[in-house]
Design an enzyme around this catalytic site. Structure first.
Site, PDB file in Angstrom:
ATOM      1  CG  HIS A 122     -34.425  -5.445   4.824  1.00 42.81           C
ATOM      2  ND1 HIS A 122     -35.693  -5.968   4.815  1.00 42.81           N
ATOM      3  CD2 HIS A 122     -34.207  -4.976   3.576  1.00 42.81           C
ATOM      4  CE1 HIS A 122     -36.218  -5.819   3.610  1.00 42.81           C
ATOM      5  NE2 HIS A 122     -35.335  -5.213   2.842  1.00 42.81           N
ATOM      6  CG  ASP A 199     -31.021 -10.396   6.646  1.00 45.39           C
ATOM      7  OD1 ASP A 199     -30.675 -10.880   5.544  1.00 45.39           O
ATOM      8  OD2 ASP A 199     -31.816  -9.445   6.757  1.00 45.39           O
ATOM      9  CD  GLN A 202     -28.493  -6.911  -0.207  1.00 46.75           C
ATOM     10  OE1 GLN A 202     -27.680  -7.076  -1.108  1.00 46.75           O
ATOM     11  NE2 GLN A 202     -29.754  -6.593  -0.449  1.00 46.75           N
ATOM     12  CE  LYS A 225     -32.707  -9.203  -1.300  1.00 47.30           C
ATOM     13  NZ  LYS A 225     -33.214  -7.968  -1.896  1.00 47.30           N
ATOM     14  CB  CYS A 363     -36.907  -2.447   3.273  1.00 51.82           C
ATOM     15  SG  CYS A 363     -38.044  -2.639   1.928  1.00 51.82           S
TER      16      CYS A 363
HETATM   17  C1  LIG Z   1     -30.489  -7.167   4.223  1.00 52.20           C
HETATM   18  C2  LIG Z   1     -31.792  -7.655   3.693  1.00 52.20           C
HETATM   19  N1  LIG Z   1     -32.538  -8.483   4.434  1.00 52.20           N
HETATM   20  C3  LIG Z   1     -33.698  -8.976   3.985  1.00 52.20           C
HETATM   21  C4  LIG Z   1     -34.197  -8.648   2.751  1.00 52.20           C
HETATM   22  C5  LIG Z   1     -35.515  -9.202   2.322  1.00 52.20           C
HETATM   23  O1  LIG Z   1     -35.385 -10.090   1.273  1.00 52.20           O
HETATM   24  P1  LIG Z   1     -36.672 -10.704   0.549  1.00 52.20           P
HETATM   25  O2  LIG Z   1     -37.521  -9.544   0.132  1.00 52.20           O
HETATM   26  O3  LIG Z   1     -36.119 -11.461  -0.600  1.00 52.20           O
HETATM   27  O4  LIG Z   1     -37.358 -11.572   1.537  1.00 52.20           O
HETATM   28  C6  LIG Z   1     -33.457  -7.801   1.932  1.00 52.20           C
HETATM   29  C7  LIG Z   1     -33.982  -7.395   0.604  1.00 52.20           C
HETATM   30  O5  LIG Z   1     -33.731  -6.321   0.119  1.00 52.20           O
HETATM   31  C8  LIG Z   1     -32.222  -7.288   2.409  1.00 52.20           C
HETATM   32  O6  LIG Z   1     -31.479  -6.461   1.665  1.00 52.20           O
END
Ligand SMILES: Cc1ncc(COP(=O)(O)O)c(C=O)c1O
Length: 409
Positions: A122, A199, A202, A225, A363
């Protein structure tokens, strides 16, 4: 017994209608809906306890501080963190990773060092490292994916070596649904003398997570989430690493002593919690974690695994559809595209059927490019979704397809 119909009653928004249609909410990878318990916790916090934390000695301040610190303990237990000192509240995964890329990256990375990421990151686990690399002269390397969307672990073994200082990787993909072998990556990182950041945006909402078992040094996730409010997330880090790192943001609360020409830092975790935090949201996240723990993350995972498999099977029956990611060992989300239809048109037409899905690059522009497309459509499930909702998605897709086919003729 996991009773999805009972669970659905806890989520007021699932009663909503979109025009004449029942809402079918399948955009959970973007953000989850909130159970009544979380909403009521936020209201009760503001109606009964609201005050700033850690500073004043009056009753409300004590109550607010207690609620905030209890939330920290709940989240630490939920993630299997061995202590609360390494559990830092942030705004979300993005801020958590930026914190590490700044406070660790700017201090320790040097020219010639390497940060190993994957092709599937991401943007929030890519751009902060690009900035850190630009500022330090370090280089980014990328573990590629195989055709089925899993990581090429042989290539990972080749890439992670003496120059590697950090391996940073998604636990589960928000596009492919892949669950990465992060335990193995952590072993490879540590054998090379590097650190491992996971990270978990998910994974924490969907799988049982234990940071000790993962063997990682840092773990990031987002409250919104996983049934919690927006504006709060978590970074867990090994305290001995956090101790040595420089602060990320400067200001109130993160200091011990301030002089005109220098300052010293507060103990962990406060050293990384500058200024007034999102107190109510952290308390709300505590309530979300209570809810998830009571359901049991093993059962949540099993429900979503079955639903994801069912969705994958039903969707694959639609002629011409392309499904992305591995067939097995995946989370409950499915990315797909239909020939001759832009995913944006698709999701707009589905919206008219009451079905909320996502379309776009999610993203993950480099991954979408790697897949050879401009965008995908994505249906992402959570603990309150049902087989009937999968059926509603599939039926709506078939109708949209017929409509579009007629239109094209
Ligand atoms: C795999 C992953 N990492 C990071 C993020 C970023 O999360 P946030 O926007 O809550 O900081 C997301 C959000 O869609 C994600 O799916």
């Amino acid at each position: 017994m996991y009773d999805v119909e009972e669970i659905r009653k806890d989520f007021p928004i699932l009663e909503r209608r979109i025009g004449e249609k029942k809402l079918v909410y399948l955009d959970n990878a973007a953000t989850s809906q909130k159970p009544r318990r979380v909403i009521e916790t936020l209201t009760a916090y503001y109606e009964e306890h609201n005050a700033n934390i850690h500073r004043a000695v009056h009753r409300l301040a004590e109550e607010a501080t207690k609620a905030y610190e209890e939330a920290r303990e709940k989240v630490a237990v939920f993630l299997g963190a061995p202590e609360t000192t390494g559990l830092i509240f942030t705004r979300g995964t993005t801020e958590s990773i930026n914190l590490v890329a700044h406070a660790w990256g700017r201090k320790y990375l040097r020219e010639g060092d390497e940060v190993v990421l994957t092709e599937t990151e991401h943007h929030s686990n890519l751009v902060p490292w690009q900035l850190a690399a630009r500022d330090t002269g370090a280089r980014l390397r990328f573990i590629p994916i195989l055709e089925d969307g899993t990581l090429d672990m042989e290539e990972a073994e080749r890439l992670i070596g003496p120059r590697t200082k950090m391996v940073a990787c998604i636990h589960a993909s928000n596009v492919l649904g892949t669950i990465n072998l992060v335990e193995r990556l952590a072993e490879l990182a540590h054998e090379a003398g590097a650190l491992m950041l996971v990270d978990g945006a998910q994974s924490a909402p969907h799988l049982p997570v234990d940071v000790k078992k993962l063997g990682c040094d840092f773990f990031a996730c987002s409250g919104h989430k996983m049934l919690g409010p927006t504006g709060v997330g978590v970074l867990w880090g090994r305290p001995e690493l956090l101790e040595e790192m420089d602060p990320f943001l400067g200001g109130g609360e993160m200091i011990r002593e301030v002089h005109l020409d220098h300052s010293t830092w507060n103990d962990l975790p406060y050293k990384f919690e500058a200024g007034t935090m999102n107190i109510a949201q952290a308390v709300g996240l505590g309530a979300a974690v209570d809810y998830l723990s009571e359901l049991g993350m093993e059962d949540v995972r099993e429900h979503e695994r079955r639903l994801g498999e069912y969705a994958y099977r039903r969707l694959s029956e639609i002629g011409g559809i392309v499904l992305y990611g591995p067939k097995e060992d995946r989370t409950g989300l499915v990315s797909f595209s239909l020939p001759d239809m832009h995913p944006h048109d698709l999701s707009q037409l589905l919206d008219e059927e009451g079905v909320a899905i996502r379309s776009g690059h999610h993203c993950c522009q480099p991954l979408i490019r790697r897949l050879g497309v401009v965008a995908t459509a994505r249906a992402s499930f959570y603990l309150y979704n049902t087989e009937e909702e999968v059926n509603a998605l599939v039926e709506a897709l078939v109708r949209v397809r017929e409509f579009f086919g007629a239109f094209a003729r």
